[in-house]
Design a protein around this motif. Structure first.
Motif, mmCIF file in Angstrom:
data_model
loop_
_atom_site.group_PDB
_atom_site.id
_atom_site.type_symbol
_atom_site.label_atom_id
_atom_site.label_comp_id
_atom_site.label_asym_id
_atom_site.label_seq_id
_atom_site.Cartn_x
_atom_site.Cartn_y
_atom_site.Cartn_z
ATOM 1 N N ASP A 172 1.420 7.401 14.487
ATOM 2 C CA ASP A 172 1.396 5.968 14.169
ATOM 3 C C ASP A 172 0.758 5.720 12.811
ATOM 4 O O ASP A 172 1.256 4.914 12.016
ATOM 5 N N ALA A 173 -0.330 6.422 12.529
ATOM 6 C CA ALA A 173 -1.003 6.260 11.244
ATOM 7 C C ALA A 173 -0.097 6.728 10.103
ATOM 8 O O ALA A 173 -0.006 6.077 9.057
ATOM 9 N N GLU A 174 0.575 7.840 10.304
ATOM 10 C CA GLU A 174 1.492 8.348 9.283
ATOM 11 C C GLU A 174 2.616 7.349 9.030
ATOM 12 O O GLU A 174 2.997 7.094 7.882
ATOM 13 N N GLN A 175 3.136 6.758 10.087
ATOM 14 C CA GLN A 175 4.195 5.765 9.944
ATOM 15 C C GLN A 175 3.710 4.558 9.151
ATOM 16 O O GLN A 175 4.413 4.054 8.281
ATOM 17 N N ARG A 176 2.493 4.116 9.432
ATOM 18 C CA ARG A 176 1.930 2.980 8.693
ATOM 19 C C ARG A 176 1.815 3.295 7.209
ATOM 20 O O ARG A 176 2.133 2.467 6.358
ATOM 21 N N VAL A 177 1.355 4.485 6.884
ATOM 22 C CA VAL A 177 1.212 4.901 5.483
ATOM 23 C C VAL A 177 2.575 4.955 4.816
ATOM 24 O O VAL A 177 2.747 4.470 3.686
ATOM 25 N N GLU A 178 3.565 5.526 5.492
ATOM 26 C CA GLU A 178 4.908 5.617 4.927
ATOM 27 C C GLU A 178 5.492 4.233 4.654
ATOM 28 O O GLU A 178 6.126 4.006 3.624
ATOM 29 N N ILE A 179 5.275 3.295 5.568
ATOM 30 C CA ILE A 179 5.768 1.924 5.382
ATOM 31 C C ILE A 179 5.110 1.304 4.160
ATOM 32 O O ILE A 179 5.782 0.703 3.316
ATOM 33 N N LEU A 180 3.809 1.467 4.044
ATOM 34 C CA LEU A 180 3.093 0.886 2.905
ATOM 35 C C LEU A 180 3.531 1.506 1.580
ATOM 36 O O LEU A 180 3.677 0.812 0.582
ATOM 37 N N LEU A 181 3.749 2.795 1.563
ATOM 38 C CA LEU A 181 4.157 3.462 0.333
ATOM 39 C C LEU A 181 5.609 3.167 -0.039
ATOM 40 O O LEU A 181 5.962 3.193 -1.217
ATOM 41 N N ALA A 182 6.438 2.868 0.953
ATOM 42 C CA ALA A 182 7.852 2.609 0.692
ATOM 43 C C ALA A 182 8.091 1.218 0.124
ATOM 44 O O ALA A 182 9.104 0.982 -0.528
ATOM 45 N N GLN A 183 7.182 0.309 0.343
ATOM 46 C CA GLN A 183 7.371 -1.057 -0.127
ATOM 47 C C GLN A 183 6.961 -1.173 -1.585
ATOM 48 O O GLN A 183 5.987 -0.556 -2.011
ATOM 49 N N ASP A 184 7.714 -1.976 -2.317
ATOM 50 C CA ASP A 184 7.315 -2.189 -3.703
ATOM 51 C C ASP A 184 6.215 -3.250 -3.747
ATOM 52 O O ASP A 184 5.902 -3.885 -2.751
ATOM 53 N N ASP A 185 5.645 -3.450 -4.895
ATOM 54 C CA ASP A 185 4.499 -4.352 -5.044
ATOM 55 C C ASP A 185 4.833 -5.804 -4.750
ATOM 56 O O ASP A 185 3.946 -6.600 -4.466
ATOM 57 N N ASN A 186 6.088 -6.188 -4.824
ATOM 58 C CA ASN A 186 6.473 -7.580 -4.610
ATOM 59 C C ASN A 186 6.848 -7.889 -3.161
ATOM 60 O O ASN A 186 7.042 -9.044 -2.813
ATOM 61 N N THR A 187 6.957 -6.875 -2.336
ATOM 62 C CA THR A 187 7.324 -7.081 -0.940
ATOM 63 C C THR A 187 6.098 -7.521 -0.153
ATOM 64 O O THR A 187 5.050 -6.877 -0.220
ATOM 65 N N PRO A 188 6.208 -8.627 0.604
ATOM 66 C CA PRO A 188 5.057 -9.045 1.409
ATOM 67 C C PRO A 188 4.776 -8.036 2.522
ATOM 68 O O PRO A 188 5.705 -7.453 3.083
#
Length: 81
Positions: free
Chosen positions: A55-71
């Protein structure tokens, strides 16, 4: 003392109890029925620990995949349900 369900424990609590169980089993002085119960508890703890890490890895991947403008979107933790 009542034992917590693995899904209600923090990752650190899970590791600490799992370490205690492993040490007890390696000691070899537990009666067979107690050793089997401890082994079963250890398997449950190990599975929950792996789920927590996934779950933690998934959260990190989601955060890293989003660009700076994505809420940012809130993470739905299965323990909150």
């Amino acid at each position: 003392m009542a034992t917590k369900k693995p899904e209600n424990m923090t990752y650190e609590e899970t590791l600490k109890e799992l370490d205690t169980i492993v040490n007890g089993l390696e000691n070899g002085e537990l009666p067979l029925d107690v050793a089997l119960k401890q082994f079963e508890r250890g398997i449950s703890l190990a599975r929950q620990g792996q789920k927590t890490l996934s779950d933690a890895e998934q959260r990190v991947e989601i955060l890293l995949a989003q660009d700076d403008n994505t809420p940012l979107e809130p993470f739905e933790d299965a323990r909150d349900e």
